[in-house]
Design a protein around this motif. Structure first.
Motif, PDB file in Angstrom:
ATOM      1  N   LYS A   1      -7.496   7.676  -0.724  1.00  0.00           N
ATOM      2  CA  LYS A   1      -7.007   6.641  -1.104  1.00  0.00           C
ATOM      3  C   LYS A   1      -6.574   5.669   0.103  1.00  0.00           C
ATOM      4  O   LYS A   1      -6.187   4.706  -0.245  1.00  0.00           O
ATOM      5  CB  LYS A   1      -6.070   7.198  -2.039  1.00  0.00           C
ATOM      6  N   THR A   2      -5.766   6.661   1.626  1.00  0.00           N
ATOM      7  CA  THR A   2      -5.034   5.602   1.956  1.00  0.00           C
ATOM      8  C   THR A   2      -6.376   4.741   2.448  1.00  0.00           C
ATOM      9  O   THR A   2      -5.774   3.481   3.191  1.00  0.00           O
ATOM     10  CB  THR A   2      -4.827   6.859   3.542  1.00  0.00           C
TER      11      THR A   2
ATOM     12  N   GLN B   1      -6.512   1.597   1.147  1.00  0.00           N
ATOM     13  CA  GLN B   1      -5.347   0.969   1.495  1.00  0.00           C
ATOM     14  C   GLN B   1      -5.442   0.113   2.452  1.00  0.00           C
ATOM     15  O   GLN B   1      -5.485  -1.130   2.455  1.00  0.00           O
ATOM     16  CB  GLN B   1      -4.230   1.625   1.512  1.00  0.00           C
TER      17      GLN B   1
ATOM     18  N   GLN C   1     -12.533  -4.432  -4.114  1.00  0.00           N
ATOM     19  CA  GLN C   1     -11.537  -3.556  -4.522  1.00  0.00           C
ATOM     20  C   GLN C   1     -12.875  -2.984  -5.441  1.00  0.00           C
ATOM     21  O   GLN C   1     -12.782  -1.284  -5.587  1.00  0.00           O
ATOM     22  CB  GLN C   1     -10.629  -4.011  -5.913  1.00  0.00           C
TER      23      GLN C   1
END
Length: 233
Positions: free
Chosen positions: A136-137, A140, A159
């Motif tokens: 997830k990082t 991001q 995305q």
């Protein structure tokens, strides 16, 4: 209230957003396994949400190709095969180098370096929770690189590609307990983006994505548990 307004209000409800994130996390980590049958009742029981919210989330996830409708009564988690991996990497190599080149001069590199250090601090990966947090990082970080390209539709595509890439990366981090880039390699790519011409940025980003593909495929081909139609761990 008209049905469309009800659906729209639910999509923007924080509880719905949280439920959507929980379901996506479950798909990435294979708690909802590739090709597993799902339904309104499954989502309601698993995530503690209403059937109407479950129904709307099934529609959204099907539209984004994370679920597939086999019939009016049968919906499955989208399969994860070598074809899906190749398609994802091919599209990422077409799209992401261009987006990164377009937005390179306007990126918040301090924020990028902070995210890069966070990923490095989580190595080696100890458990499923930390593996998911690494992915997830990294997502991001990649989306931050896309923010200033100036083309919102391209960012939407990026995305979706990043969400699918998380499913693929899960195979690698679960097996290898680490990420496929070092902090220093990522810092080098940031340096290129800050100081080089767009053509050079595109070339470096394409090469990095190609290296990722090679590492993922080497992992898939070298572990017996992946010798099935769906790549499950």
């Amino acid at each position: 209230m008209p049905k469309d307004e009800i659906v729209n209000s639910e999509i923007h409800n924080p509880d719905v957003h949280d439920a959507y994130e929980q379901i996506m996390d479950a798909i990435v980590t294979q708690k909802l396994a590739p090709s597993q049958k799902v339904s309104e009742n499954v989502f309601s029981d698993m995530f503690g949400i209403s059937r109407s919210i479950s129904r709307n989330l099934i529609e959204r996830l099907t539209a984004k190709h994370f679920l597939v409708s086999m019939s009016p009564r049968v919906t499955l988690v989208a399969p994860l095969t070598l074809l899906e991996i190749k398609q994802n990497f091919t599209l990422r190599k077409i799209l992401l180098p261009e987006i990164f080149a377009l937005g390179a001069q306007n990126v918040d590199y301090e924020a990028l370096n902070t995210l890069n250090k966070q990923i490095s601090s989580m190595m080696p990966i100890k458990d499923d929770a930390s593996a998911l947090q690494v992915l997830k990082t990294n997502k991001q970080l990649n989306m931050l690189l896309c923010e200033n390209a100036g083309y919102p539709l391209m960012q939407d595509w990026a995305q979706q590609l990043e969400d699918t890439a998380m499913r693929i990366y899960w195979l690698y981090v679960k097996v290898n307990k680490t990420f496929f880039y070092s902090k220093e390699q990522v810092e080098m790519s940031f340096s290129v983006m800050k100081n080089e011409e767009p053509a050079r940025v595109r070339k470096v980003m394409y090469d990095i994505l190609s290296q990722t593909e090679e590492r993922i495929l080497n992992t898939v081909f070298s572990h017996e548990q992946f010798y099935t139609q769906d790549l499950k761990v």
